[in-house]
Design a protein around this motif. Structure first.
Motif, PDB file in Angstrom:
ATOM      1  N   UNK B  25       0.837  -1.201   0.000  1.00 19.98           N
ATOM      2  CA  UNK B  25       0.000   0.000   0.000  1.00 19.98           C
ATOM      3  C   UNK B  25       0.865   1.241   0.000  1.00 19.98           C
ATOM      4  N   UNK B  60      -3.794   3.964  -1.998  1.00 25.13           N
ATOM      5  CA  UNK B  60      -4.883   4.452  -1.156  1.00 25.13           C
ATOM      6  C   UNK B  60      -4.541   5.862  -0.685  1.00 25.13           C
ATOM      7  N   UNK B  62      -5.353   7.120   2.130  1.00 20.93           N
ATOM      8  CA  UNK B  62      -5.037   7.146   3.559  1.00 20.93           C
ATOM      9  C   UNK B  62      -3.969   6.129   3.930  1.00 20.93           C
ATOM     10  N   UNK B  65      -1.956   6.738   7.070  1.00 21.47           N
ATOM     11  CA  UNK B  65      -2.635   6.544   8.344  1.00 21.47           C
ATOM     12  C   UNK B  65      -2.981   5.097   8.585  1.00 21.47           C
ATOM     13  N   UNK B  66      -3.066   4.297   7.506  1.00 19.40           N
ATOM     14  CA  UNK B  66      -3.327   2.880   7.679  1.00 19.40           C
ATOM     15  C   UNK B  66      -2.106   2.174   8.248  1.00 19.40           C
ATOM     16  N   UNK B  68       0.885   0.809  10.357  1.00 22.18           N
ATOM     17  CA  UNK B  68       1.022   0.730  11.821  1.00 22.18           C
ATOM     18  C   UNK B  68       2.083   1.653  12.382  1.00 22.18           C
ATOM     19  N   UNK B 175      -6.233  14.652  -1.742  1.00 26.66           N
ATOM     20  CA  UNK B 175      -7.457  13.867  -1.578  1.00 26.66           C
ATOM     21  C   UNK B 175      -8.494  14.500  -0.649  1.00 26.66           C
ATOM     22  N   UNK B 176      -8.148  15.565   0.056  1.00 23.30           N
ATOM     23  CA  UNK B 176      -9.066  16.083   1.072  1.00 23.30           C
ATOM     24  C   UNK B 176      -9.748  17.344   0.586  1.00 23.30           C
ATOM     25  N   UNK B 177     -10.889  17.618   1.221  1.00 23.09           N
ATOM     26  CA  UNK B 177     -11.615  18.819   0.802  1.00 23.09           C
ATOM     27  C   UNK B 177     -11.272  19.972   1.731  1.00 23.09           C
ATOM     28  N   UNK B 178     -11.632  21.175   1.284  1.00 23.45           N
ATOM     29  CA  UNK B 178     -11.367  22.372   2.066  1.00 23.45           C
ATOM     30  C   UNK B 178     -12.189  22.343   3.336  1.00 23.45           C
ATOM     31  N   UNK B 179     -11.775  22.828   4.503  1.00 19.59           N
ATOM     32  CA  UNK B 179     -10.445  23.337   4.822  1.00 19.59           C
ATOM     33  C   UNK B 179      -9.492  22.273   5.355  1.00 19.59           C
ATOM     34  N   UNK B 180      -9.939  21.012   5.311  1.00 18.28           N
ATOM     35  CA  UNK B 180      -9.105  19.960   5.887  1.00 18.28           C
ATOM     36  C   UNK B 180      -7.775  19.854   5.149  1.00 18.28           C
ATOM     37  N   UNK B 183      -5.284  22.272   6.656  1.00 14.06           N
ATOM     38  CA  UNK B 183      -4.938  21.905   8.031  1.00 14.06           C
ATOM     39  C   UNK B 183      -3.945  20.748   8.030  1.00 14.06           C
ATOM     40  N   UNK B 184      -4.241  19.695   7.249  1.00 12.41           N
ATOM     41  CA  UNK B 184      -3.363  18.522   7.260  1.00 12.41           C
ATOM     42  C   UNK B 184      -2.003  18.843   6.665  1.00 12.41           C
ATOM     43  N   UNK B 187      -0.028  20.845   9.132  1.00 12.79           N
ATOM     44  CA  UNK B 187       0.306  20.012  10.288  1.00 12.79           C
ATOM     45  C   UNK B 187       1.514  19.124   9.968  1.00 12.79           C
TER      46      UNK B 187
END
Lengths: 469, 298
Positions: B25, B60, B62, B65-66, B68, B175-180, B183-184, B187
């Motif tokens: 992955x 993927x 994510x 985050x998948x 470990x 892959x993320x929508x606003x505002x995330x 932020x990510x 971060x």
């Protein structure tokens, strides 16, 4: 004529169906006996002035609505009744610590012979109050520290900050509440929150940071809530041994949803009601206001209560829900429904019914659950009239099903799928009522219709919570 | 899990053969994956091909985050999830290639390992033929690549403002929508910059980082010399790691070409990359799929 005092009553105002005072719960007023045998009820009076003493930061126009009714009273008993109702309304605003009513004859130049002056002596709450509570949720307990600023700008606005540390969740939140002056049931609230939760039945850990705006209003006998919510959700595995299906759900997502809820509640109490019905329906549409999640979710709850012979109550309840994905994105594990446990289908472990993978329960897209209960007083009625009245014995029959639907087929196929493999259970136990907030149950359950993959808890099961099937 | 339980589980896993549905992955290939992640993923893919262990690459959004450990890539083999090249090398050493049923093996030349698990010639560890001195040297060079090349890649991606603003943040948050998404991205940038401060790279300038990369390439080039692979004629995990990083740097477009130029100045490194690409990624293209080609990131 002597002065007449309305007796101050102590209970704190709370939202919910227990708000109104019931004739069998409290006495209205005391009247000092007159030496002359005048029949007071038939004497016509006119309320000339209504004062409110003791206002600090509260704006006067706010109170005008609450006390307006007092002017319409025609005789003395009416005045006493209406001023009592006005006192209740003032307390409900949540801005006064104490309200006392003094009714006296009018004095002054323009005083009528049958004129009355009503004075409300109020004591405002302090600008800043702190509180420390313990809370019981659905099978968990927590310690809650709160800071409250009641009546921030003078019109019953309330700002609250809460920090809660519990066995499963840690959270904090800031909320601002504003009622419409004159119509306390119509209000707006804005919340900012961060909530973390651990769900061992799915080996999942969830952190939600969100903001929501809620608008409540009554229409006739129903209460409606319109809400917009934006949540940043972070999912993770609780343990290294989490199943791969749960591992695939880890990560961040954003949900922005509009929801509407309607509640009709005619029960006399939220916990162990004796009569009345509850009908609650909730729908949520996510995805049209941004965000990653995109679905339509429907949820309903019905409860009917009826008194039977000998102080026992028969209660029937039905819950159901369905979630439909919009577009081709799969529904996240955090949005699905879960079933089972001491607060829903008893006899099964917490949320341990339905689709699962390697021991982790993934939830489902449609469910229904029904319960039939008979509540009776404890056998031989120990402690009658006092402590014993908080306990009830209860006999129950619960049933339910949770599954995923194949959306290509029609509604008949959905109903058929929900009707096969029904889990059900029966048993008896003791229920303890905790104030008006929660209830504790200790039941002996016999689960039936168990499917492979479900985890059962047969024998004695303990449950604590607010919302029970 | 306690150490004893983990050891037990890996022993149980070692007894199972490598399945056909093993998956690797990584983040999304076209829009999301960054230089450093692509290099790590390619290194693992090269290593598995060298071991002749089939694996399917799944993309993927994510994946990070998948995993470990929070780092990509990771492989999902049977019930096990293992991330990063080091642990994956350890994991494959214990695995058996092919289908094993009782003692009736189909292949004729099998060897028995001391633990009692049968190993087929293709599945054994790549560094078995090395003696202790060479193995220590291999570990040292792998540390060099990880500390120098990988850190330089991270520095250029996240600490150089131009690259971060034009390439890295938009790709990471795609892959993320606003505002995330903002932020990510911020971060992650803050996290990487904090790590750079901790290891002392925060004070370095871009030129210094390019210098360091050049020195690292010089060291690798000297070790490689005129040999085919770094050790003997057989590739080891060091070859896979170096190939992963160098090939990705050569085929990725950044705001400036300096990094690629540094590598191109050593011709033996170039031919090394080409050799591995030809040997392991082209002839098996039918079964394993095409290599990630040139990525234009601008």
């Amino acid at each position: 004529m002597g002065t007449v005092h309305a007796r101050s009553l102590d209970p704190l105002p709370m939202h919910g169906p227990d708000l109104g005072m019931h004739p069998d719960d409290a006495d209205l007023v005391e009247v000092e006996p007159e030496t002359k045998q005048e029949v007071l009820e038939n004497k016509d009076v006119v309320v000339q002035r209504v004062h409110v003493d003791g206002l600090g930061r509260t704006k006067e126009d706010l109170l005008g609505y609450e006390i307006a009714d007092v002017f319409t009273a025609k005789n003395l008993i009416d005045v006493m009744k209406k001023s009592h109702e006005a006192r209740e309304k003032l307390l409900r605003l949540g801005i006064f610590r104490k309200v006392e009513v003094v009714i006296d004859t009018s004095e002054g130049e323009d005083a009528l012979p049958n004129g009355l002056d009503v004075t409300f002596e109020v004591t405002e709450l302090r600008r800043l109050t702190g509180s420390y509570n313990t809370m019981v949720g659905n099978n968990e307990g927590s310690m809650v520290l709160g800071i409250k600023l009641p009546n921030v700008f003078g019109r019953a606005e309330k700002m609250t900050f809460q920090f809660s540390y519990g066995t499963k969740e840690t959270s904090y939140g800031l909320s601002f509440f504003k009622p419409q002056p004159g119509h306390f049931d119509r209000n707006v609230s804005v919340n900012l929150y961060k909530v973390t939760g651990q769900f061992p039945w799915s080996s999942l850990r969830e952190t939600d940071r969100g903001i929501s705006t809620e608008f409540n209003f009554p229409i006739w006998k129903t209460n409606h809530t319109l809400k917009w919510e934006g949540v940043w959700r972070e999912l993770g595995c609780l343990a290294r041994t989490a199943s791969f299906a749960v591992r695939e759900e880890s990560g961040h997502s954003l949900k922005s949803s509009l929801s509407h809820a309607m509640v009709i509640d005619t029960r006399n109490s939220a916990i162990l009601p004796r009569r009345g019905t509850l009908f609650k329906i909730n729908q949520e549409l996510a995805g049209y206001t941004g965000g990653d999640a995109s679905f339509l979710k429907e949820d309903f709850e019905i409860q009917l209560n009826r008194r039977l012979f000998w102080d026992s109550v028969l209660s029937a309840s039905l819950w159901g829900g369905m979630i439909l994905p919009i577009g081709d994105k799969q529904i996240s594990i955090a949005d699905r429904f879960y079933l089972g446990g001491p607060t829903s289908v008893r006899g099964f472990s917490m949320y341990s019914i339905g689709p699962q993978s390697e021991g982790d329960y993934l939830g489902g897209e449609a469910y229904w659950a029904g319960g039939l209960h008979l509540y009776t007083p404890l056998p031989f009625r120990p402690g009658r009239g006092g402590f014993g009245d908080l306990f009830r014995t209860h006999f129950f029959l619960n049933a339910g099903n949770l599954c995923n639907l194949d959306y290509g087929e029609g509604p008949k196929a959905h109903l058929k799928k929900l009707a096969e493999c029904i889990r059900w259970s029966y048993g008896a136990g003791i229920v303890l009522r905790l104030g008006n907030i929660a209830r504790l149950e200790l039941n002996y359950c016999i689960p039936m219709g168990v499917q492979s993959g479900d985890r059962i808890c047969d024998g004695v099961q303990f449950g604590a919570g607010i919302r029970f099937l | 899990m306690s150490l004893a339980a983990e050891a037990f589980v890996s022993q149980m896993a070692a007894a199972e053969p490598w399945p056909d549905n093993a998956a690797l992955y990584q983040p999304l290939k076209d829009d999301q994956i960054l230089l450093s992640d692509c290099a790590s993923s390619l290194a693992v893919q090269a290593y598995l091909r060298m071991c002749n262990l089939p694996v399917q690459v799944c993309c993927r959004a994510n994946a990070e985050h998948m995993s470990p450990s929070g780092k990509v890539p990771f492989i999902h083999v049977g019930n096990q999830v293992v991330s990063e090249l080091g642990p994956i090398v350890q994991f494959t050493k214990a695995k058996v290639r092919g289908h094993v049923s009782g003692w009736g093996f189909s292949s004729s030349d099998l060897q028995l390992c001391p633990e009692g698990s049968a190993v087929s010639p293709q599945g054994h560890s790549l560094s078995e033929g090395l003696d202790d001195v060479q193995r220590a040297e291999m570990k040292a060079y792998m540390e060099l690549v990880n500390n120098m090349l990988l850190t330089a890649e991270l520095y250029i991606q996240w600490c150089d403002d131009a690259t971060a603003a034009q390439i890295t943040r938009p790709r990471y948050s795609s892959p993320y929508s606003w505002p995330l998404n903002h932020i990510l991205a911020y971060q992650k940038q803050w996290e990487v910059r904090r790590k750079m401060r901790a290891i002392g790279w925060a004070g370095k300038s871009l030129e210094q980082v390019y210098e360091d990369v050049g020195q690292c390439c010089q060291a690798l080039s000297q070790r490689l010399g005129t040999q085919q692979y770094f050790f003997n004629k057989q590739p080891t995990e060091l070859d896979a790691l170096v190939f992963g990083h160098l090939f990705t740097i050569l085929t990725t477009q950044l705001t400036s070409d300096e990094l690629g130029e540094k590598i191109k100045s050593y011709s033996n490194l170039l031919s090394f990359c080409r050799r591995i690409e030809q040997n392991y990624f082209q002839e098996q293209e039918r079964t394993f799929g095409p290599l990630p080609g040139r990525q234009s990131l601008l």
